[in-house]
Motif scaffolding. Structure first.
Motif, PDB file in Angstrom:
ATOM      1  N   LEU B 229      -6.950 -11.720  -3.934  1.00  0.00           N
ATOM      2  CA  LEU B 229      -6.418 -10.598  -3.421  1.00  0.00           C
ATOM      3  C   LEU B 229      -6.857  -9.607  -4.299  1.00  0.00           C
ATOM      4  O   LEU B 229      -7.149  -9.652  -5.676  1.00  0.00           O
ATOM      5  CB  LEU B 229      -4.644 -10.505  -3.685  1.00  0.00           C
ATOM      6  CG  LEU B 229      -4.259 -11.747  -3.086  1.00  0.00           C
ATOM      7  CD1 LEU B 229      -2.742 -11.969  -3.229  1.00  0.00           C
ATOM      8  CD2 LEU B 229      -4.379 -11.685  -1.408  1.00  0.00           C
ATOM      9  N   PHE B 238       4.741  -7.595  -7.432  1.00  0.00           N
ATOM     10  CA  PHE B 238       4.301  -8.513  -6.405  1.00  0.00           C
ATOM     11  C   PHE B 238       4.183  -9.859  -7.032  1.00  0.00           C
ATOM     12  O   PHE B 238       4.454 -10.499  -6.410  1.00  0.00           O
ATOM     13  CB  PHE B 238       2.967  -7.761  -5.988  1.00  0.00           C
ATOM     14  CG  PHE B 238       2.233  -8.757  -5.062  1.00  0.00           C
ATOM     15  CD1 PHE B 238       2.536  -8.578  -3.635  1.00  0.00           C
ATOM     16  CD2 PHE B 238       1.041  -9.244  -5.550  1.00  0.00           C
ATOM     17  CE1 PHE B 238       1.695  -9.173  -2.699  1.00  0.00           C
ATOM     18  CE2 PHE B 238       0.190 -10.110  -4.635  1.00  0.00           C
ATOM     19  CZ  PHE B 238       0.501 -10.059  -3.228  1.00  0.00           C
ATOM     20  N   ARG B 239       3.577  -9.813  -8.315  1.00  0.00           N
ATOM     21  CA  ARG B 239       3.364 -11.064  -8.663  1.00  0.00           C
ATOM     22  C   ARG B 239       4.734 -11.729  -8.949  1.00  0.00           C
ATOM     23  O   ARG B 239       4.951 -13.088  -8.552  1.00  0.00           O
ATOM     24  CB  ARG B 239       2.650 -10.943 -10.190  1.00  0.00           C
ATOM     25  CG  ARG B 239       2.138 -12.037 -10.845  1.00  0.00           C
ATOM     26  CD  ARG B 239       1.532 -11.680 -11.999  1.00  0.00           C
ATOM     27  NE  ARG B 239       0.592 -13.049 -12.567  1.00  0.00           N
ATOM     28  CZ  ARG B 239      -0.529 -12.966 -13.031  1.00  0.00           C
ATOM     29  NH1 ARG B 239      -1.169 -11.808 -13.305  1.00  0.00           N
ATOM     30  NH2 ARG B 239      -0.915 -13.938 -13.682  1.00  0.00           N
ATOM     31  N   LEU B 242       5.917 -13.251  -5.565  1.00  0.00           N
ATOM     32  CA  LEU B 242       5.174 -14.448  -5.170  1.00  0.00           C
ATOM     33  C   LEU B 242       5.651 -15.761  -6.205  1.00  0.00           C
ATOM     34  O   LEU B 242       5.965 -16.837  -5.540  1.00  0.00           O
ATOM     35  CB  LEU B 242       3.802 -14.211  -5.371  1.00  0.00           C
ATOM     36  CG  LEU B 242       3.017 -13.258  -4.357  1.00  0.00           C
ATOM     37  CD1 LEU B 242       1.638 -13.460  -4.870  1.00  0.00           C
ATOM     38  CD2 LEU B 242       3.009 -14.220  -2.939  1.00  0.00           C
ATOM     39  N   VAL B 249       0.157 -18.049  -9.114  1.00  0.00           N
ATOM     40  CA  VAL B 249      -0.435 -16.907  -9.188  1.00  0.00           C
ATOM     41  C   VAL B 249      -1.231 -16.823 -10.534  1.00  0.00           C
ATOM     42  O   VAL B 249      -0.707 -16.742 -11.390  1.00  0.00           O
ATOM     43  CB  VAL B 249       0.332 -15.625  -8.892  1.00  0.00           C
ATOM     44  CG1 VAL B 249      -0.495 -14.252  -8.926  1.00  0.00           C
ATOM     45  CG2 VAL B 249       1.233 -15.692  -7.847  1.00  0.00           C
ATOM     46  N   VAL B 258      -4.155 -16.371  -5.419  1.00  0.00           N
ATOM     47  CA  VAL B 258      -2.829 -17.414  -5.123  1.00  0.00           C
ATOM     48  C   VAL B 258      -3.147 -18.720  -4.632  1.00  0.00           C
ATOM     49  O   VAL B 258      -4.323 -18.907  -3.708  1.00  0.00           O
ATOM     50  CB  VAL B 258      -2.031 -16.692  -4.094  1.00  0.00           C
ATOM     51  CG1 VAL B 258      -0.784 -17.366  -3.847  1.00  0.00           C
ATOM     52  CG2 VAL B 258      -1.934 -15.176  -4.475  1.00  0.00           C
ATOM     53  N   VAL B 265       1.431 -19.571   2.775  1.00  0.00           N
ATOM     54  CA  VAL B 265       1.132 -18.707   1.722  1.00  0.00           C
ATOM     55  C   VAL B 265       0.891 -17.494   2.296  1.00  0.00           C
ATOM     56  O   VAL B 265       1.053 -16.454   1.576  1.00  0.00           O
ATOM     57  CB  VAL B 265      -0.375 -19.328   1.222  1.00  0.00           C
ATOM     58  CG1 VAL B 265      -0.668 -18.262   0.031  1.00  0.00           C
ATOM     59  CG2 VAL B 265       0.138 -20.654   0.425  1.00  0.00           C
ATOM     60  N   TYR B 266      -0.006 -17.411   3.349  1.00  0.00           N
ATOM     61  CA  TYR B 266      -0.078 -15.758   3.790  1.00  0.00           C
ATOM     62  C   TYR B 266       1.035 -15.083   3.972  1.00  0.00           C
ATOM     63  O   TYR B 266       1.315 -13.829   3.974  1.00  0.00           O
ATOM     64  CB  TYR B 266      -0.970 -15.836   5.351  1.00  0.00           C
ATOM     65  CG  TYR B 266      -2.370 -16.492   4.847  1.00  0.00           C
ATOM     66  CD1 TYR B 266      -3.077 -15.640   4.370  1.00  0.00           C
ATOM     67  CD2 TYR B 266      -3.086 -17.504   5.269  1.00  0.00           C
ATOM     68  CE1 TYR B 266      -4.518 -15.642   3.910  1.00  0.00           C
ATOM     69  CE2 TYR B 266      -4.306 -18.051   4.996  1.00  0.00           C
ATOM     70  CZ  TYR B 266      -5.110 -17.012   4.065  1.00  0.00           C
ATOM     71  OH  TYR B 266      -6.544 -17.370   4.002  1.00  0.00           O
ATOM     72  N   ILE B 269       2.657 -13.690   0.873  1.00  0.00           N
ATOM     73  CA  ILE B 269       1.888 -12.613   0.339  1.00  0.00           C
ATOM     74  C   ILE B 269       2.168 -11.500   1.148  1.00  0.00           C
ATOM     75  O   ILE B 269       2.562 -10.591   0.506  1.00  0.00           O
ATOM     76  CB  ILE B 269       0.322 -12.901   0.603  1.00  0.00           C
ATOM     77  CG1 ILE B 269      -0.220 -14.304  -0.674  1.00  0.00           C
ATOM     78  CG2 ILE B 269      -0.418 -11.597   0.174  1.00  0.00           C
ATOM     79  CD1 ILE B 269      -1.485 -14.370  -0.258  1.00  0.00           C
ATOM     80  N   ALA B 273       4.257  -8.242  -0.488  1.00  0.00           N
ATOM     81  CA  ALA B 273       3.649  -6.749  -0.655  1.00  0.00           C
ATOM     82  C   ALA B 273       4.653  -6.087  -0.346  1.00  0.00           C
ATOM     83  O   ALA B 273       4.760  -4.829  -0.469  1.00  0.00           O
ATOM     84  CB  ALA B 273       2.380  -6.764   0.295  1.00  0.00           C
ATOM     85  N   LEU B 280      -2.491  -4.115  -0.059  1.00  0.00           N
ATOM     86  CA  LEU B 280      -3.385  -5.110  -0.102  1.00  0.00           C
ATOM     87  C   LEU B 280      -4.684  -4.582   0.303  1.00  0.00           C
ATOM     88  O   LEU B 280      -5.101  -4.073   1.458  1.00  0.00           O
ATOM     89  CB  LEU B 280      -3.145  -6.056   1.028  1.00  0.00           C
ATOM     90  CG  LEU B 280      -1.977  -7.382   0.489  1.00  0.00           C
ATOM     91  CD1 LEU B 280      -1.583  -7.899   1.648  1.00  0.00           C
ATOM     92  CD2 LEU B 280      -2.665  -7.947  -0.564  1.00  0.00           C
ATOM     93  N   LEU B 283      -8.076  -9.257   1.093  1.00  0.00           N
ATOM     94  CA  LEU B 283      -7.396 -10.622   1.087  1.00  0.00           C
ATOM     95  C   LEU B 283      -8.524 -11.424   1.614  1.00  0.00           C
ATOM     96  O   LEU B 283      -8.976 -11.580   2.804  1.00  0.00           O
ATOM     97  CB  LEU B 283      -6.159 -10.557   2.154  1.00  0.00           C
ATOM     98  CG  LEU B 283      -5.354 -11.634   2.217  1.00  0.00           C
ATOM     99  CD1 LEU B 283      -3.821 -11.427   2.551  1.00  0.00           C
ATOM    100  CD2 LEU B 283      -5.700 -12.918   3.075  1.00  0.00           C
TER     101      LEU B 283
END
Lengths: 325, 304
Positions: B229, B238-239, B242, B249, B258, B265-266, B269, B273, B280, B283
């Motif tokens: 990313l 953001f981190r 996740l 991460v 990630v 997972v997508y 994310i 976000a 983003l 990606l």
């Protein structure tokens, strides 16, 4: 300046061909196996005759062929002398040299022919295996039999040419040198036929025997030595056994005798074997000439056929093994 | 283009190829495997030069065991080992190979000239091949494989023995053969980079068996294990989002990685976000290199 009509007329004529270099897909037709076999034979035939080769090969080839031509000239001269003194007519049915064509392939020039076989055959058979080119040939739309047929065609073709060219030159010289060339030709048509047949017979016979030896190694040097060595050894052993035993069985040991006797039979000549009477009794060694009558020709035919078949089997076995690896 | 079913080859009790079943569409196919994996045996079987011990294979819809000659008219072959006679020029040899493939005399000469220019041997085409460099010899081998205008060329280790620049040129040439001339190719190599560079499909052989086979992108995609990313905004938030979602991460600054590459997972994310208000900018699913895939296959092979 040319008038417009004339220029347009010229423009309509083909003035040349422009080739565009670069890869294009091939739209023409593909020819068959026969074309491939003949192409291979043609390329190898040219190679064997020294075309496109280095000077060493050319020198060796042309010296040997030159010697054969000189022998043909000598044969022409000596035969003219024997005819003039009247020896030829009396002994035609007995002494092989009285018929110069019969004696041509296996007398003085025999060893020269063996050297030529040793020069040509290993070069055509060993190098493809030595350099791995055989693999590329067989990746083409041909079979192993097609490949071997191409090789055989090239070898037999070239050997026939080098065997027959000096002999035919001799025949031509004798015909043209005769008082009545037409009459000479008519009287010796049988000799001409026998000459052509025996030339072809020698070519096939020696091509297969030498080819079998060459197929046993990838080295042209070893193959050449093997061919000359085998033929000389067979002659030495055959002659020695004959000298000590006086039995015609010894003629079957000498590989050149097998085909030599068939050739004499084609010329209608009885070719007895002259050897020496060697005895070891009470310390004395009297040496006297002994004449041994050969077997009937069919015995030599069978023996030659066996040698040829065995040679073909060896070639087939060796090449099949090479391909399967 | 290539279909095999339980294809096996044994030499005096040694198994060189064991029950290979696969189906490959036209294109550029990589045949990958260590030395002794059965690559050359596989190629020889596909050319109809060897008879299979069991099973069957069809190339260009022709049975390799029964229609070998017909097949070899449509297939070119470049072997790995030395195979060029040293005292003949590349021009003469290539034309001879063309004639053996059925080209008439004139056409063989014309095409030999054309393919030698194509492979970059135009200048040296009349020199005896014994005096050519190893790179030029490889080019001559490629030229003879192309002379009869094949639909498929089988290239066995085509960059073998070449220096880096020669190898680069050869790979470029092989790529052009596929892209510009429309000729399919099967490239056998133990060099993963060569396959990755040129091929769109791959067959991986290991101990005479197919370890993996399929489109290269699919094989590498299956093996993907993380997402890269690039972000702009509150990366820390953001981190955190996740991590709270249970994802691992890595990375620093605006670039993060990630772990995992499935749909969940997508989704996580995109949700993170939205929550943290980051943009983003990139990606990207991180795919494995072919080398990683090959090593993974070897490991799993060793465990079995």
């Amino acid at each position: 300046m040319s008038p417009p009509d004339e220029r347009s007329e010229r423009a309509g004529q083909a003035q040349g061909v422009i080739y565009q270099q670069g890869y294009r897909h091939y739209r023409g037709r593909y020819l068959g196996r026969l074309h491939a076999v003949v192409s291979l034979a043609w390329a190898d035939g040219k190679r064997a005759l020294g075309i496109g080769r280095g000077w060493k090969y050319k020198l060796g080839f042309f010296i040997l062929v030159g010697i054969l031509l000189i022998i043909a000239l000598i044969a022409f001269g000596t035969n003219a002398v024997t005819e003039r003194i009247g020896a030829g007519g009396q002994s035609r049915s007995f002494y092989p040299f009285a018929n110069p064509y019969n004696g041509f392939f296996d007398s003085a020039n025999g060893i020269i022919l063996w050297l030529l076989f040793a020069l040509i055959i290993p070069d055509l058979l060993c190098n493809d295996r030595r350099y791995g080119t055989l693999r590329l040939y067989l990746a083409r739309p041909i079979s192993l039999s097609d490949y071997l047929a191409g090789k055989a065609l090239a070898i037999v073709g070239v050997l026939s040419a080098v065997l027959l060219a000096p002999a035919l030159l001799l025949f031509l010289a004798k015909a043209l040198g005769a008082v009545q060339p037409g009459a000479y030709l008519a009287a010796h048509l049988g000799d001409l036929g026998a000459l052509l047949l025996s030339g072809l017979l020698f070519a096939v016979y020696y091509a297969l025997i030498s080819g079998a030896l060459a197929s046993l190694t990838k080295s042209t040097g070893y193959a050449a030595a093997g061919i000359v060595g085998l033929l000389i050894a067979a002659r030495l052993v055959g002659s020695t056994v004959l000298a000590f035993t006086h039995r015609r069985m010894a003629t079957l040991i000498d590989l050149s005798q097998l085909v030599g006797q068939i050739k004499s039979s084609l010329f209608g000549v009885n070719q007895p074997l002259i050897t020496l009477n060697i005895q070891f009794q009470n310390g004395s060694q009297p040496v006297t000439p002994v004449i041994v009558q050969p077997y009937p020709v069919w015995v030599y035919l069978l023996a030659a056929l066996a040698a040829v078949l065995l040679s073909a089997l060896v070639i087939g076995w060796r090449y099949r093994r090479e391909v399967d690896r | 283009m290539i279909q095999t079913r339980d294809l096996s080859k044994r030499y005096n009790g040694t198994v060189a190829l064991d029950g290979v079943s696969l189906q490959v569409a036209p294109g550029s196919i990589g045949l990958l495997g260590e030395n002794g994996a059965g690559k050359t045996t596989f190629i020889k079987l596909l050319l109809g030069l060897l008879q299979p011990s069991s099973g069957s294979a069809r190339v260009l819809s022709l049975d390799v065991a029964r229609q070998g000659r017909k097949l070899r008219r449509r297939v070119g072959y470049m072997p790995e080992d030395e195979c060029l006679p040293p005292d003949i020029s590349a021009m003469e040899f290539t034309a001879r190979m063309g004639r053996l493939s059925g080209l008439p005399h004139e056409a063989a000469l014309q095409r030999a000239n054309d393919v030698l220019h194509l492979v970059g041997l135009g200048e040296g085409r009349y020199r005896p091949m014994g005096g050519l460099s190893s790179g030029m010899k490889q080019r001559a081998k490629l030229a003879q494989a192309l002379v009869a205008d094949p639909e498929l060329v089988l290239l066995d280790e085509p960059t073998s023995g070449m220096d880096p620049s020669g190898r680069e040129e050869m790979l470029q040439l092989i790529g052009e053969i596929r892209e510009n001339l429309g000729i399919s190719l099967l490239l056998s190599s133990h060099l993963l980079q060569d396959i990755e560079r040129v091929c769109d499909q791959v067959i991986i052989l290991s101990a005479g068996q197919v370890a993996a086979q399929g489109p290269l992108s699919q094989l590498l995609g299956q093996a993907a294990r993380s997402v890269h990313l690039r972000l702009v905004g509150d990366v820390q938030a953001f981190r955190q989002a996740l991590t709270q979602a249970g994802l691992s991460v890595h990375g620093s600054g605006m670039q993060l990685t990630v772990e995992g590459a499935d749909d969940q997972v997508y989704d996580a994310i995109i949700e993170a976000a939205a929550q943290s208000g980051v943009q983003l900018r990139r990606l990207e699913r991180a795919s494995r290199s072919l080398e990683e895939l090959f090593l993974a296959l070897r490991k799993s092979e060793a465990r079995r």
